[in-house]
Design a protein around this motif. Structure first.
Motif, short mmCIF file in Angstrom:
data_model
loop_
_atom_site.label_atom_id
_atom_site.label_comp_id
_atom_site.label_asym_id
_atom_site.label_seq_id
_atom_site.Cartn_x
_atom_site.Cartn_y
_atom_site.Cartn_z
N CYS A 1 2.81 -9.26 -7.91
CA CYS A 1 2.99 -8.12 -7.01
C CYS A 1 3.68 -6.99 -7.78
CB CYS A 1 3.82 -8.53 -5.80
SG CYS A 1 4.11 -7.19 -4.65
N VAL A 2 3.03 -5.82 -7.85
CA VAL A 2 3.57 -4.70 -8.62
C VAL A 2 4.01 -3.54 -7.73
CG1 VAL A 2 2.32 -5.28 -10.72
CG2 VAL A 2 1.27 -3.74 -9.04
N ALA A 3 3.66 -3.60 -6.44
CA ALA A 3 4.05 -2.54 -5.50
C ALA A 3 3.72 -3.03 -4.09
CB ALA A 3 3.29 -1.25 -5.81
N TYR A 4 4.02 -2.18 -3.12
CA TYR A 4 3.72 -2.49 -1.73
C TYR A 4 3.00 -1.29 -1.13
CZ TYR A 4 7.16 -6.04 -2.65
OH TYR A 4 7.84 -7.07 -3.21
N ARG A 5 1.97 -1.54 -0.33
CA ARG A 5 1.23 -0.47 0.32
C ARG A 5 1.63 -0.45 1.79
NH1 ARG A 5 -2.85 1.25 -2.10
NH2 ARG A 5 -3.56 -0.76 -2.86
N LEU A 6 2.08 0.72 2.22
CA LEU A 6 2.46 0.95 3.61
C LEU A 6 1.62 2.12 4.10
CD1 LEU A 6 4.34 0.36 6.00
CD2 LEU A 6 5.96 1.97 5.01
N GLY A 7 0.50 1.81 4.75
CA GLY A 7 -0.44 2.85 5.15
C GLY A 7 -1.04 3.49 3.90
N THR B 1 0.83 5.11 1.71
CA THR B 1 1.91 5.23 0.74
C THR B 1 2.04 3.96 -0.08
OG1 THR B 1 3.10 6.65 2.29
CG2 THR B 1 4.38 5.70 0.49
N VAL B 2 2.19 4.13 -1.39
CA VAL B 2 2.43 2.99 -2.27
C VAL B 2 3.90 3.04 -2.69
CG1 VAL B 2 1.88 1.91 -4.46
CG2 VAL B 2 0.06 2.89 -3.08
N LEU B 3 4.62 1.98 -2.37
CA LEU B 3 6.04 1.86 -2.72
C LEU B 3 6.16 1.01 -3.97
CD1 LEU B 3 7.29 0.95 0.87
CD2 LEU B 3 7.29 3.22 -0.18
N GLU B 4 6.77 1.54 -5.01
CA GLU B 4 6.90 0.79 -6.26
C GLU B 4 8.08 -0.17 -6.25
OE1 GLU B 4 6.71 3.28 -9.68
OE2 GLU B 4 4.80 4.14 -9.11
N HIS B 5 8.92 -0.07 -5.23
CA HIS B 5 10.08 -0.96 -5.08
C HIS B 5 10.09 -1.50 -3.66
CE1 HIS B 5 11.63 0.39 -8.93
NE2 HIS B 5 11.38 1.63 -8.53
N PHE B 6 10.65 -2.68 -3.50
CA PHE B 6 10.77 -3.26 -2.18
C PHE B 6 11.58 -2.31 -1.32
CE2 PHE B 6 12.25 -6.28 1.02
CZ PHE B 6 11.08 -6.96 1.29
N PRO B 7 11.13 -2.02 -0.09
CA PRO B 7 11.82 -1.01 0.73
C PRO B 7 13.23 -1.44 1.14
CG PRO B 7 10.12 -2.12 2.00
CD PRO B 7 9.98 -2.59 0.59
N GLU B 8 14.16 -0.50 0.99
CA GLU B 8 15.53 -0.75 1.44
C GLU B 8 15.60 -0.77 2.96
OE1 GLU B 8 18.46 1.81 -0.33
OE2 GLU B 8 17.45 1.73 -2.26
N ASP B 9 14.78 0.05 3.59
CA ASP B 9 14.73 0.11 5.05
C ASP B 9 13.84 -1.03 5.55
OD1 ASP B 9 14.52 0.68 7.72
OD2 ASP B 9 13.65 2.68 7.44
N PRO C 1 1.14 -6.38 -0.16
CA PRO C 1 1.43 -6.32 -1.59
C PRO C 1 0.26 -5.73 -2.37
CG PRO C 1 0.91 -8.56 -0.94
CD PRO C 1 0.93 -7.74 0.32
N VAL C 2 0.59 -5.06 -3.45
CA VAL C 2 -0.42 -4.57 -4.40
C VAL C 2 -0.36 -5.54 -5.58
CG1 VAL C 2 -1.12 -2.68 -5.92
CG2 VAL C 2 -0.12 -2.18 -3.67
N TRP C 3 -1.44 -6.23 -5.81
CA TRP C 3 -1.48 -7.29 -6.83
C TRP C 3 -2.08 -6.80 -8.14
CZ3 TRP C 3 1.26 -11.34 -5.54
CH2 TRP C 3 1.38 -11.71 -4.21
N GLU C 4 -1.53 -7.30 -9.22
CA GLU C 4 -2.14 -7.13 -10.54
C GLU C 4 -2.49 -8.54 -11.01
OE1 GLU C 4 -0.61 -5.50 -14.75
OE2 GLU C 4 -0.60 -4.08 -13.08
N VAL C 5 -3.74 -8.76 -11.32
CA VAL C 5 -4.22 -10.09 -11.69
C VAL C 5 -4.25 -10.21 -13.21
CG1 VAL C 5 -6.13 -11.71 -11.50
CG2 VAL C 5 -5.56 -10.22 -9.58
#
Length: 83
Positions: free
Chosen positions: A2-8, A10-18, A28-32
């Motif tokens: 997992c290299v990022a998170y997709r929220l709608g 928006t791509v978040l490069e870090h786990f959201p604090e909120d 999750p955005v996966w890199e294989v």
């Protein structure tokens, strides 16, 4: 990996604090990475690791912006490689 998170849109490069963001549709955005053949448990040195394993470790170090010092190749204490 997992290299990022997709929220709608928006791509978040870090786990959201909120953590309330986690209530929405977040994925999750996966890199294989290619796997490797053979055992790594018998590796005594970095060069003993399969090429694909070494490339993955280099990617981790670059992504984290740090040098890797140790790699575990199995559950036993003697399965640690000092890099």
């Amino acid at each position: 990996m997992c290299v990022a998170y997709r929220l709608g849109d928006t791509v978040l490069e870090h786990f959201p604090e909120d953590t309330t963001l986690l209530e929405g549709p977040i994925e999750p955005v996966w890199e294989v990475w290619p796997g490797w053949e053979g055992q790594v448990a018998d590796a005594k040195t970095y060069q003993d690791l399969p090429v694909q394993a070494r490339r993955f470790l280099e990617y981790l170090a670059d992504s984290l912006g740090t040098r890797l010092s140790w790699v575990s190749t199995g559950p036993d204490r003697n399965r640690l490689l000092c890099l």
